[in-house]
Design an enzyme around this catalytic site. Sequence first.
Site, short mmCIF file in Angstrom:
data_model
loop_
_atom_site.label_atom_id
_atom_site.label_comp_id
_atom_site.label_asym_id
_atom_site.label_seq_id
_atom_site.Cartn_x
_atom_site.Cartn_y
_atom_site.Cartn_z
CD GLU A 162 -2.71 -1.38 2.45
OE1 GLU A 162 -2.50 -0.62 3.39
OE2 GLU A 162 -3.60 -2.24 2.45
CD GLU A 269 -4.37 -8.33 1.92
OE1 GLU A 269 -5.28 -7.70 2.50
OE2 GLU A 269 -3.18 -8.01 1.97
C1 GLA Z 1 -4.83 -4.94 4.35
C2 GLA Z 1 -3.56 -5.64 4.75
C3 GLA Z 1 -3.79 -6.94 5.44
C4 GLA Z 1 -4.97 -6.88 6.39
C5 GLA Z 1 -6.18 -6.42 5.63
C6 GLA Z 1 -7.43 -6.40 6.47
O1 GLA Z 1 -5.33 -5.29 3.17
O2 GLA Z 1 -2.68 -5.87 3.68
O3 GLA Z 1 -2.66 -7.30 6.16
O4 GLA Z 1 -4.68 -6.05 7.46
O5 GLA Z 1 -5.91 -5.11 5.21
O6 GLA Z 1 -7.42 -7.21 7.55
#
Ligand code: GLA
Length: 365
Positions: A162, A269
């Site tokens: 990010e 994710e």
């Molecule tokens: C982000 C992070 C993850 C996690 C998610 C939500 O996407 O990369 O490590 O914290 O948020 O849980």
Amino acid sequence: MIRISMSKRCNPALICASLFLVAQLSFGQTKEKGLKDFYHDYFPIGVAVNPIDLNGASGNLVKKEFNSLSPANVLKMGPIHPEENRYNWEPADKFVNFAVANKMKIHGHVLCWHSQTPAWMFTNEKGDTVSKEVLLQRLKKHIFDVVTRYKGKIYAWDVVNEAIADEEGQFYRNNAWYRICGEEYIEKAFEYAHQADPKAQLFYNDYNTEIPSKCNKVYKMLKGLLDKNIPVSGLGLQAHWSIYEPSEKNLCEALDTYKELNINIQITELDVSVYPPEGVTRSLKPDEILPYTPEIEQRQSDSYKMFFRVFREYKAVIKSVTFWGVSDKVSWLNNFPVSGRTNYPLLFDRDMKQKKVYTDVTNFK
Ligand code: GLA
């Protein structure tokens, strides 16, 4: 020596019993098929877990359904490196040992991020902000210590998470790393990780990567890094999506754009919220909890079916798909963006039973 008489070898009762056993075994295998088996010819199917998810019934479900694991928290900088001279290895070691014992791939998460990072990283003993040199030295030590410990076991790492800004007109996220080091921290993180484990695949990971404006920025940053021979080998699309977005068009256009970079793409994710996109307004309150009606369930199934159809179509570039959480009960979306609000974003319900959407993503017709 065991001698089998002719009459025993041809005993019809024995033959029947053996056939029955074979039939039972193959029936059992079909019944026990998990997501990883349905997707065997496409890509590994992973799940992000906390230590508690590896026990009991949840642990069994993880072993049956998935062949790749990501650590939800234990390898993040805050949990694993809470003080400058102290590492908290135990939960991470247990996680890695579980995956190795069960022959699962491990995608490490995450070496450099603005969140869940301990405050000591950015300050000296007087509480003043450290210099760029000190911060990069600390980052290097952290990456070397963690990556080296799991070398040969963790095949891929999210190196930077990010780093791109969401806002129009701003390119990099204005986080502490950026304020102290400028964009150089990104290059350095990849270089350190590559030095620590030259064989590991190294990923940049982010969310909203299918929104055209962010897609352009992510592409531009990665292109710049690759042109400078920075060892980036992959892009992780977090895929925290909803039943409203992304559209198939935006998703495919983003994948086509990233494909040009010739790097691995992973869905890192995945979850599909049932709430409308809230941006930063966070308008819905806990008392506005949506029930999981058949209409919402159908809509979620349709979204998941479309996403997985696209993943299968792009199997030449998509190298892994990981869900962020085992079941609706443990999903982070029950607490984000509104604390305590029930969500239903995964393929297993609160009792860890397969939902309708499970059947739909494993049916390729
Ligand atoms: C982000 C992070 C993850 C996690 C998610 C939500 O996407 O990369 O490590 O914290 O948020 O849980």
